[in-house]
Scaffold this motif. Structure first.
Motif, mmCIF file in Angstrom:
data_model
loop_
_atom_site.group_PDB
_atom_site.id
_atom_site.type_symbol
_atom_site.label_atom_id
_atom_site.label_comp_id
_atom_site.label_asym_id
_atom_site.label_seq_id
_atom_site.Cartn_x
_atom_site.Cartn_y
_atom_site.Cartn_z
ATOM 1 N N THR A 115 -2.087 8.704 6.653
ATOM 2 C CA THR A 115 -2.144 10.094 6.521
ATOM 3 C C THR A 115 -0.871 10.563 6.373
ATOM 4 O OG1 THR A 115 -4.030 9.751 8.050
ATOM 5 C CG2 THR A 115 -3.089 11.915 7.995
ATOM 6 N N ILE A 116 -0.025 10.328 6.968
ATOM 7 C CA ILE A 116 1.422 10.767 6.659
ATOM 8 C C ILE A 116 1.768 10.529 5.342
ATOM 9 C CG2 ILE A 116 4.006 10.523 7.501
ATOM 10 C CD1 ILE A 116 3.032 9.871 10.214
ATOM 11 N N LEU A 117 1.694 9.197 4.833
ATOM 12 C CA LEU A 117 1.995 8.948 3.423
ATOM 13 C C LEU A 117 1.422 9.817 2.303
ATOM 14 C CD1 LEU A 117 2.359 5.121 3.556
ATOM 15 C CD2 LEU A 117 4.002 6.826 3.283
ATOM 16 N N ALA A 118 -0.106 10.179 2.687
ATOM 17 C CA ALA A 118 -0.857 10.906 1.954
ATOM 18 C C ALA A 118 -0.559 12.398 1.935
ATOM 19 C CB ALA A 118 -2.305 10.805 2.304
ATOM 20 N N ASP A 119 0.069 12.956 3.212
ATOM 21 C CA ASP A 119 0.662 14.316 3.131
ATOM 22 C C ASP A 119 1.741 14.382 2.348
ATOM 23 O OD1 ASP A 119 -1.464 14.959 4.684
ATOM 24 O OD2 ASP A 119 -0.143 14.949 6.472
ATOM 25 N N ALA A 120 2.517 13.406 2.028
ATOM 26 C CA ALA A 120 3.716 13.346 1.407
ATOM 27 C C ALA A 120 3.294 13.077 -0.139
ATOM 28 C CB ALA A 120 4.683 12.267 1.819
ATOM 29 N N GLY A 121 2.311 12.803 -0.602
ATOM 30 C CA GLY A 121 1.820 12.856 -1.886
ATOM 31 C C GLY A 121 1.897 11.300 -2.317
ATOM 32 N N ILE A 122 2.063 10.458 -1.383
ATOM 33 C CA ILE A 122 2.152 9.124 -1.850
ATOM 34 C C ILE A 122 0.805 8.092 -1.594
ATOM 35 C CG2 ILE A 122 3.367 6.699 -1.354
ATOM 36 C CD1 ILE A 122 5.587 8.431 -0.092
ATOM 37 N N ASP A 123 0.365 7.751 -2.753
ATOM 38 C CA ASP A 123 -0.955 6.737 -2.555
ATOM 39 C C ASP A 123 -0.879 5.571 -2.191
ATOM 40 O OD1 ASP A 123 -2.614 8.924 -3.508
ATOM 41 O OD2 ASP A 123 -2.211 8.396 -5.547
ATOM 42 N N THR A 160 17.287 11.642 -2.499
ATOM 43 C CA THR A 160 17.657 10.535 -3.593
ATOM 44 C C THR A 160 17.042 11.284 -4.966
ATOM 45 O OG1 THR A 160 15.556 9.291 -3.770
ATOM 46 C CG2 THR A 160 17.325 8.615 -2.481
ATOM 47 N N GLY A 161 16.083 12.140 -5.011
ATOM 48 C CA GLY A 161 15.770 12.661 -6.292
ATOM 49 C C GLY A 161 14.914 12.028 -7.224
ATOM 50 N N CYS A 162 14.330 10.728 -6.284
ATOM 51 C CA CYS A 162 13.023 9.933 -7.011
ATOM 52 C C CYS A 162 11.823 10.367 -6.584
ATOM 53 C CB CYS A 162 13.413 8.784 -6.969
ATOM 54 S SG CYS A 162 13.369 8.022 -5.176
ATOM 55 N N LEU A 163 10.770 10.163 -7.210
ATOM 56 C CA LEU A 163 9.370 10.602 -7.068
ATOM 57 C C LEU A 163 8.671 9.191 -6.625
ATOM 58 C CD1 LEU A 163 7.233 12.624 -6.551
ATOM 59 C CD2 LEU A 163 6.661 12.316 -8.780
ATOM 60 N N VAL A 164 8.070 9.178 -5.408
ATOM 61 C CA VAL A 164 7.356 7.945 -5.054
ATOM 62 C C VAL A 164 5.998 8.134 -5.246
ATOM 63 C CG1 VAL A 164 6.848 6.194 -3.399
ATOM 64 C CG2 VAL A 164 9.225 7.137 -3.552
ATOM 65 N N LYS A 165 5.213 7.417 -5.864
ATOM 66 C CA LYS A 165 3.784 7.526 -5.827
ATOM 67 C C LYS A 165 2.915 6.820 -5.412
ATOM 68 C CE LYS A 165 4.349 9.200 -10.966
ATOM 69 N NZ LYS A 165 4.084 9.168 -12.255
ATOM 70 N N TYR A 166 3.363 5.579 -5.234
ATOM 71 C CA TYR A 166 2.557 4.526 -4.599
ATOM 72 C C TYR A 166 3.276 3.495 -3.383
ATOM 73 C CZ TYR A 166 -0.075 5.331 -8.709
ATOM 74 O OH TYR A 166 -0.709 6.167 -9.775
ATOM 75 N N LEU A 167 2.497 3.039 -2.656
ATOM 76 C CA LEU A 167 3.099 2.146 -1.708
ATOM 77 C C LEU A 167 1.999 1.053 -1.581
ATOM 78 C CD1 LEU A 167 5.186 1.412 0.604
ATOM 79 C CD2 LEU A 167 3.355 2.321 2.390
ATOM 80 N N ILE A 168 2.467 -0.152 -1.836
ATOM 81 C CA ILE A 168 1.772 -1.196 -1.751
ATOM 82 C C ILE A 168 1.865 -1.746 -0.545
ATOM 83 C CG2 ILE A 168 1.038 -3.381 -2.802
ATOM 84 C CD1 ILE A 168 2.238 -2.308 -5.516
ATOM 85 N N ARG A 169 0.966 -2.128 0.031
ATOM 86 C CA ARG A 169 0.932 -2.857 1.579
ATOM 87 C C ARG A 169 -0.328 -3.676 1.730
ATOM 88 N NH1 ARG A 169 -2.095 -1.134 5.692
ATOM 89 N NH2 ARG A 169 -3.086 0.864 5.590
ATOM 90 N N ASP A 170 -0.227 -4.637 2.768
ATOM 91 C CA ASP A 170 -1.167 -5.532 3.354
ATOM 92 C C ASP A 170 -2.234 -5.028 4.173
ATOM 93 O OD1 ASP A 170 0.298 -5.563 5.319
ATOM 94 O OD2 ASP A 170 0.924 -7.758 5.153
ATOM 95 N N ARG A 171 -3.225 -5.477 4.658
ATOM 96 C CA ARG A 171 -4.058 -4.986 5.477
ATOM 97 C C ARG A 171 -4.024 -5.287 6.737
ATOM 98 N NH1 ARG A 171 -8.642 -3.580 2.363
ATOM 99 N NH2 ARG A 171 -8.331 -4.097 0.087
ATOM 100 N N ASP A 172 -2.615 -5.234 7.060
ATOM 101 C CA ASP A 172 -2.359 -5.770 8.670
ATOM 102 C C ASP A 172 -2.444 -4.560 9.675
ATOM 103 O OD1 ASP A 172 -1.025 -6.563 11.003
ATOM 104 O OD2 ASP A 172 0.828 -7.479 10.007
#
Length: 134
Positions: free
Chosen positions: A27-35, A6-18
Motif C-alpha cells: 500500500t505504501i509503495l502504491a501510494d508512492a506510485g510504484i507498482d 536522487t531525481g530518479c523515478l522508480v516505477k516497479y519493485l520486483i519482490r518475492d511472495r515472502d
C-alpha cells in the motif's frame, strides 16, 4: 536520502511472495506510485538466477563503465547481454556458452602446443573475447 532526492523515478519493485512483506508494504509503495511485481509462484530459484546475472553485470560492466546518458547505458547493456549469452563461458554448463554449441575438444598434441589465440575487445576494452584463430 530519499528516492525523490536522487531525481530518479522508480516505477516497479520486483519482490518475492515472502510473508515478511505485509499488505501495508504494498500500500505504501502504491501510494508512492510504484507498482509491485511479484515473482512466480513456486519458483524459489527465480530470484537467485536474476540476482546472479545482476551481480555479474555489475562487477564485469557497470563498475567499470561511466555511462553518459540512458542511450549509452542501454547500448552497453545490450552489448553485455550479447557477450554474456554468446561468448562468456558459464561454469554451470561445462564452460559452454548458453547460445552456442559445445566446442570440439582439442586432442592433437601438436595443435595444443601451438595454440593461436586472438583477443577481440568489446565496449572499448571493458570486455574481452578470446577465440582460436582459424
Amino acid at each position: 536520502m530519499d528516492l525523490e532526492d536522487t531525481g530518479c523515478l522508480v516505477k516497479y519493485l520486483i519482490r518475492d511472495r515472502d510473508g515478511k512483506y505485509p499488505a501495508l508494504f504494498d500500500t505504501i509503495l502504491a501510494d508512492a506510485g510504484i507498482d509491485v511485481v511479484l515473482t512466480g509462484v513456486r519458483m524459489p530459484r527465480m530470484n537467485a538466477i536474476m540476482e546472479r546475472w545482476v551481480r555479474t553485470c555489475r562487477c564485469e560492466l557497470l563498475d567499470r563503465t561511466l555511462s553518459l546518458n540512458q542511450r549509452h547505458l542501454l547500448h552497453a547493456l545490450r552489448e553485455y547481454e550479447a557477450f554474456y549469452n554468446e561468448h562468456r563461458p558459464h561454469q554451470g554448463i561445462a564452460d559452454a556458452r548458453p547460445l552456442a554449441p559445445l566446442p570440439e575438444a582439442i586432442t592433437d598434441p601438436n595443435r595444443l602446443a601451438h595454440l593461436n589465440i586472438h583477443r577481440r575487445d568489446r565496449l572499448g576494452g571493458v570486455l574481452h573475447e578470446y577465440e582460436h584463430a582459424a
